[in-house]
Structure formats: C-alpha cells, structure tokens
Design a protein around this motif. Structure first.
Motif, PDB file in Angstrom:
ATOM      1  N   LEU A 143      34.075  49.384  11.191  1.00 14.45           N
ATOM      2  CA  LEU A 143      35.019  48.852  12.171  1.00 14.45           C
ATOM      3  C   LEU A 143      36.237  48.235  11.483  1.00 14.45           C
ATOM      4  O   LEU A 143      37.366  48.351  11.979  1.00 14.45           O
ATOM      5  CB  LEU A 143      34.332  47.795  13.040  1.00 14.45           C
ATOM      6  N   SER A 144      36.027  47.590  10.355  1.00 12.39           N
ATOM      7  CA  SER A 144      37.116  46.881   9.671  1.00 12.39           C
ATOM      8  C   SER A 144      38.092  47.825   8.997  1.00 12.39           C
ATOM      9  O   SER A 144      39.279  47.508   8.876  1.00 12.39           O
ATOM     10  CB  SER A 144      36.537  45.908   8.637  1.00 12.39           C
ATOM     11  N   ILE A 145      37.611  49.000   8.534  1.00 12.45           N
ATOM     12  CA  ILE A 145      38.515  49.924   7.850  1.00 12.45           C
ATOM     13  C   ILE A 145      39.206  50.874   8.828  1.00 12.45           C
ATOM     14  O   ILE A 145      40.024  51.688   8.413  1.00 12.45           O
ATOM     15  CB  ILE A 145      37.770  50.747   6.773  1.00 12.45           C
ATOM     16  N   ALA A 146      38.904  50.743  10.119  1.00 14.60           N
ATOM     17  CA  ALA A 146      39.485  51.649  11.107  1.00 14.60           C
ATOM     18  C   ALA A 146      41.007  51.553  11.147  1.00 14.60           C
ATOM     19  O   ALA A 146      41.700  52.542  11.402  1.00 14.60           O
ATOM     20  CB  ALA A 146      38.902  51.367  12.494  1.00 14.60           C
ATOM     21  N   THR A 147      41.547  50.366  10.898  1.00 12.08           N
ATOM     22  CA  THR A 147      42.997  50.185  10.960  1.00 12.08           C
ATOM     23  C   THR A 147      43.601  49.889   9.583  1.00 12.08           C
ATOM     24  O   THR A 147      44.659  49.290   9.476  1.00 12.08           O
ATOM     25  CB  THR A 147      43.347  49.030  11.928  1.00 12.08           C
ATOM     26  N   LEU A 164      31.813  53.990  19.907  1.00 11.95           N
ATOM     27  CA  LEU A 164      31.610  55.184  19.094  1.00 11.95           C
ATOM     28  C   LEU A 164      30.948  54.849  17.762  1.00 11.95           C
ATOM     29  O   LEU A 164      29.967  55.495  17.359  1.00 11.95           O
ATOM     30  CB  LEU A 164      32.954  55.884  18.863  1.00 11.95           C
ATOM     31  N   VAL A 165      31.460  53.833  17.068  1.00 11.32           N
ATOM     32  CA  VAL A 165      30.893  53.448  15.777  1.00 11.32           C
ATOM     33  C   VAL A 165      29.484  52.887  15.959  1.00 11.32           C
ATOM     34  O   VAL A 165      28.591  53.149  15.147  1.00 11.32           O
ATOM     35  CB  VAL A 165      31.805  52.420  15.064  1.00 11.32           C
ATOM     36  N   TRP A 222      25.755  45.592   9.012  1.00 11.74           N
ATOM     37  CA  TRP A 222      26.796  45.328   8.013  1.00 11.74           C
ATOM     38  C   TRP A 222      27.587  46.599   7.688  1.00 11.74           C
ATOM     39  O   TRP A 222      28.794  46.540   7.408  1.00 11.74           O
ATOM     40  CB  TRP A 222      26.204  44.707   6.749  1.00 11.74           C
ATOM     41  N   VAL A 223      26.950  47.769   7.754  1.00 15.59           N
ATOM     42  CA  VAL A 223      27.679  49.032   7.590  1.00 15.59           C
ATOM     43  C   VAL A 223      28.589  49.256   8.799  1.00 15.59           C
ATOM     44  O   VAL A 223      29.742  49.686   8.665  1.00 15.59           O
ATOM     45  CB  VAL A 223      26.690  50.204   7.424  1.00 15.59           C
ATOM     46  N   TYR A 224      28.058  48.953   9.978  1.00 18.76           N
ATOM     47  CA  TYR A 224      28.828  49.026  11.224  1.00 18.76           C
ATOM     48  C   TYR A 224      30.075  48.147  11.146  1.00 18.76           C
ATOM     49  O   TYR A 224      31.178  48.565  11.521  1.00 18.76           O
ATOM     50  CB  TYR A 224      27.885  48.594  12.351  1.00 18.76           C
ATOM     51  N   GLY A 241      40.371  50.045  21.184  1.00 24.88           N
ATOM     52  CA  GLY A 241      39.512  49.376  20.210  1.00 24.88           C
ATOM     53  C   GLY A 241      38.092  49.205  20.724  1.00 24.88           C
ATOM     54  O   GLY A 241      37.118  49.365  19.978  1.00 24.88           O
ATOM     55  N   ILE A 242      37.959  48.870  22.010  1.00 27.76           N
ATOM     56  CA  ILE A 242      36.628  48.743  22.619  1.00 27.76           C
ATOM     57  C   ILE A 242      35.899  50.083  22.591  1.00 27.76           C
ATOM     58  O   ILE A 242      34.695  50.148  22.313  1.00 27.76           O
ATOM     59  CB  ILE A 242      36.753  48.215  24.057  1.00 27.76           C
TER      60      ILE A 242
END
Length: 565
Positions: free
Chosen positions: A256-260, A241-242, A250-252, A235-236
């Motif tokens: 990150l939130s939709i990664a999982t 990467l992101v 806010w896009v970042y 995750g780190i």
C-alpha cells in the motif's frame, strides 16, 4: 496544460490518503480464535465432528460462544474457549458434553487463530484479543485523532512556509511512515508510527485542496476541488484489491505504501502557487512561475505581476474609501460565528452537517467488510460508488442549488439507514446494494458542504467557518470507529445513529439560505440579511469559492472581479 499536469500530479497522491485512512479494515481484522493448547493434540472434537487438528474445525465454527474439546497425547481432555480453557478432572472418554468437575485456566500459552483467510494481522501478531481487545479497537480512532491534529498543524504551516514545502514533506512522510509501520516491533510503536502517518496524510490532503484550487481556473474549480475526493475513493478501491491479493499485514502495508512512490520521486518538480508568493511579496518568484505557465500553455503575452499589484493597491484604496464598516479591519475569532441568532443557527447547522457527513462516510466504509459475502468486493464497491456521486453532486449543485441538493440527499441517507434495518440478514446482495446507496447519498452531501460553507459566510470569517467545519468533520471521523464497534451491542446501532443525525441535519438545512447565483457577502450584516431572504447589498463581490486559498485568489486574481458563481 500546465494546470492539468499540476492537478493530476497532486491529486494522484490523494489516493495514498484514501489508502492509509482505510488500511486498518484488513490490517487489524480479528479472525476466529481459541485459547492456546498446553501440549500436543491427539484428537479434536467439535459437537459431532471429530478431526485430527484444530485447523479442520474452523469451517464449522459459527459463534464466539462455541468451544472446542481436545485430547492431548498424555490423555488430558481440555475445553478451549476464546478467552479461557478448562481441564476436565475426569478424562475417561472423549465426549463434547461433560457434567463433571473442571478447572479453569487463563490463556497463558497464547491463542490459536484461524489463518485460512488472513495469514497474519496486527491482532494475531500481538494477541489483541480478550482483555487486550480494547487495544485493537483503538487503532482506527488514534489514527483519526492524528488526522485531526495533522489538518490543524499542516494547514497553518502551509500558510507560513508555502504549499510546495508542505506537499514535499507530507508526501515523503506518507511513504516513509507507511513503510515504517510494517517494521514496528510492538503494538505501541505501531500506534505511534500510524499516528504520525495519519498526521502527514491529513496534512497532504488539506494542503492539496488549497494547492490545486489556487492553480485551477474559475470554470473548472468546482469540478476540480470535488474530484480530489474521487481520487481518495480510488485509494479505498486499491485497499480492497491489495487486501485480496496480500494476506500478511506487514507485506500488505508495504504494498500500500509503495503504490504512490512515483509521486514522491517527482513531487519536487511542483512549483509554488503564485498566490502564496504574492501574499509573501515575492513578486519575482511569482513572475517566474507565471512565465513557466505561459510557456506551457503557449500564451505569448503572460500577465505581469506589477500590473496585478497596481490593480490590487487601487482596489484596496477604493475599498477603504467606500466602506464605512470597520469590521473588516477587526481581528475575528470563533465567537463571530455566533454573533447573532441567525448566524449562530447557521453555524450549528453547518457544523452538524460536517459531523454527520464524516460520521456517515466512515461508518458505511468501515462497516462494509462486515456485511457478509466477499468483504474485499464490498469495500471495492463502497469506494467505486463515490466516483459517480461527485459527478451528480457537481451537476445538481449548479442546476438545483446547494441547499436543494443537500436536503434530499441527507434525508435520503436517513431513509436508507432505516430501510437496511428491515432487510433480512440473509439477503446479502440487497444489504450491500442498500449500503452502497447510503454511501452514495452521504457522499454527495459530504462533498457539497465544502463549497456551501464558503458561500454561507462573509469574507471576514469565511476561512474561519470552513476551518471550524473541517474540525467538526475530523471529530466525526474520530467518533466513527467507536460507532462501528456498537455493532456488538446491536447490529443496526451504527446505522440508527447515522440515520438520526442525517435526518436532523436534513431538517435543519431547510432553514439555510440558498447561495446559488448569489454574490459572496463581505460582512456579517450582509450574511445575516441573506439568511433573512433579503437582497444582498453587494455590487462588486467576487464569486463563491471554497477554502482559505480563494481569499487570496479574490485578492490577487483580477479575472474574478465582477462575476458571479
């Protein structure tokens, strides 16, 4: 196959915890800035360099003590500092040095930020600089406070309502609150939603440890529990990467939130653990889960819950007849961890190791973006170095022993902290490698202490010992951001503090007993005797495992009887 599917599905979401824990390193970064301009600019001067816009000056900016001289279209000349601006009373010609009278004003027109590296951060969004800088510095500590509270709340709820329900709620909560953070309208709503995100992230991580431990077999349990940390480290790496690809906060945050998201969509299929169902006397439901496991694993004759319960009742009866120590029926509290000098000294040492491990882990992680060079690559490497460290920890703790692995790695991390102080600041690559080595060594100690704590204490207070140690770990994570901020006083202050704590912890660990190959103790008397290097009086003690969940495994899992770790 069933256990493997459940394990990898559960630990996949642990990546989301690593993502949210370290997201602020790029989201709350403070770029170069100066006071806002009170008009239209005609020319800009920085030392001997003259430009037409302030954007062209940022590459020359090297110190917060620098100032920029600008001339407005109306002929006024201003000096722009970070937290104030001065108007020159005599504006004959544009020069950098000026000895005449000046009128100083506050930054009522806001601030100008360098957006060459980050297009937008929460600092630039809400002007969290100068007299509001302390608000920016509270972003990570308030998140870690949510981590502390979430671990306590959801750990208790999981014991009451079941692991599966908490996993559903916390994984969905990570997605919902993670997206909500990106759409907060001011600083205070941002901090509140992040606090809630921290609670559910911590809650998931705590319950996921218990959940996978209750499903995974004895032989793989140590490796499986240790490598939950590895997915946290992945995750780190995703954060790095992101952060490299997306430069608007806010896009970042949304990415990150939709990664999982895949886990959120399928987590409802995860079953409840048979051990929790048995503890709640839901025998039919437990049998259904066992039958599903048997079909997946192609076992023709699955075990019967009725047989397990019969064995359990027989063990309880024989245990009551053969055990004259009434302490097992007594309610225990935190004071029992200080019942005598040997146990008290052990508790203080274990708490210090938990605190130091967490402090060092987050100091190395949060400081990685300030080491020089490419901050995204630095964070990626700091995460990647954890992957081999847990493999080394698993091998070493089974070959050398828990204590004999913990001591050298704690002392090594202290020595690395000292070594970094003597590396010249322009040797960026060497500094980064040394920090990776420090993160590696503290990561081994941090991962090992979970199991070691469970083995050091008797059954009657084992869950209490692990829980209190985990609490000290959360305290360390809350303190870590403040420790990193001490870089403004002295660049090596965080490393000095971590080094001192690691050295002290390593020295005190020498007094702890080795638990490799020894049966678990049941009473405080047995635990005290183990501390005195005497042979433990235990004949039918199950093997050492970590966490409160394993208390139930030892109670219901007949497969664990009579074996040693």
């Amino acid at each position: 196959r069933f256990q493997a599917c459940v394990y990898f599905a559960s630990v996949f979401q642990a990546m989301s915890c690593g993502i949210h824990y370290l997201a602020s390193v790029f989201m709350a970064v403070t770029p170069k800035f100066v006071c806002g301009i009170p008009g239209n600019v005609s020319s800009v001067l920085f030392y001997n360099s003259s430009e037409s816009s302030i954007e062209d000056i940022w590459t020359l900016w090297t110190s917060t003590e620098n100032y920029i001289v600008i001339q407005l279209e109306n002929g006024e000349i201003w000096e722009l500092n970070q937290c104030s601006r001065s108007k020159r009373e005599v504006s004959l010609d544009l020069a950098y040095e000026y000895k005449g009278n000046k009128s100083t004003f506050s930054c009522s027109n806001g601030y100008l930020y360098d957006d060459t590296k980050w297009k937008s951060t929460v600092v630039t969004q809400w002007d969290l600089v100068c007299d509001r800088e302390w608000l920016a510095k509270l972003i990570q500590p308030t998140f870690m406070l949510g981590v502390l509270i979430g671990a306590v709340i959801f750990g208790d709820i999981a014991d009451r309502l079941g692991r599966r329900r908490v996993i559903w709620f916390t994984s969905a909560g990570q997605f919902v609150f993670g997206i909500a953070v990106a759409f907060t309208f001011d600083y205070y709503s941002f901090v509140i939603v992040r606090f809630l995100l921290a609670m559910v992230s911590s809650g998931y991580l705590v319950v996921a440890f218990v959940y996978v431990t209750e499903f995974v077999g004895i032989k793989a349990r140590t490796w499986a529990s240790m490598h939950v940390h590895a997915f946290f480290a992945i995750g780190i790496m995703i954060v790095a990467l992101v952060g490299f690809l997306v430069r608007t906060w806010w896009v970042y945050q949304i990415f990150l939130s939709i990664a999982t998201l895949p886990f959120v969509l399928c987590c409802w299929m995860l079953p409840e653990t048979p051990f929790w169902l048995l503890s709640e006397e839901r025998y039919e439901d437990a049998q259904k889960v066992i039958n599903i496991m048997a079909r997946w694993n192609k076992v023709s004759s699955p075990c019967k819950v009725s047989e397990l319960c019969a064995v359990q009742q027989a063990d309880l009866v024989s245990g009551r007849m053969g055990d004259s120590d009434t302490s097992s029926t007594k309610k225990h509290n935190i004071l029992d961890l200080f019942c005598n000098w040997h146990i008290a000294r052990r508790t203080i040492t274990v708490w210090l190791i938990w605190f130091t491990g967490s402090l060092g882990y987050y100091v190395f992680s949060l400081s990685s973006v300030s080491l020089g060079g490419n901050e995204y690559l630095n964070l990626f490497l700091i995460g990647a170095v954890e992957l081999p460290c847990y493999i080394i920890a698993c091998i070493a703790m089974d070959k050398l022993g828990r204590r004999n692995t913990l001591i050298p790695f704690l002392i090594l991390s202290a020595l690395i902290c000292v070594l970094i102080m003597f590396i010249p600041q322009d040797f960026n690559i060497l500094i980064i490698l040394a920090n990776m080595a420090g993160k590696f060594s503290i990561g081994v100690a941090f991962g090992l202490i979970y199991l070691y704590t469970a083995e050091l204490y008797p059954t009657i207070v084992r869950s209490l010992a692990v829980g209190s140690g985990s609490m000290m770990c959360r305290v360390g994570s809350v303190v870590a951001p403040f420790c990193v901020y001490l870089r403004s006083i002295w660049v090596f202050m965080p490393l000095l503090l971590v080094g001192i704590m690691a050295l002290l912890s390593g020295i005190l660990t020498i007094m702890l007993p080795e638990t490799l190959g020894k049966p678990l103790t049941n009473t405080l008397v047995e635990a005290t005797e183990m501390g005195r290097n005497k042979k433990s009086c235990s004949g039918k003690t199950p093997p050492a495992h970590s966490g409160a969940a394993l208390e139930k495994i030892e109670m219901f899992g007949q497969e664990t009887a009579g074996t040693e770790k």
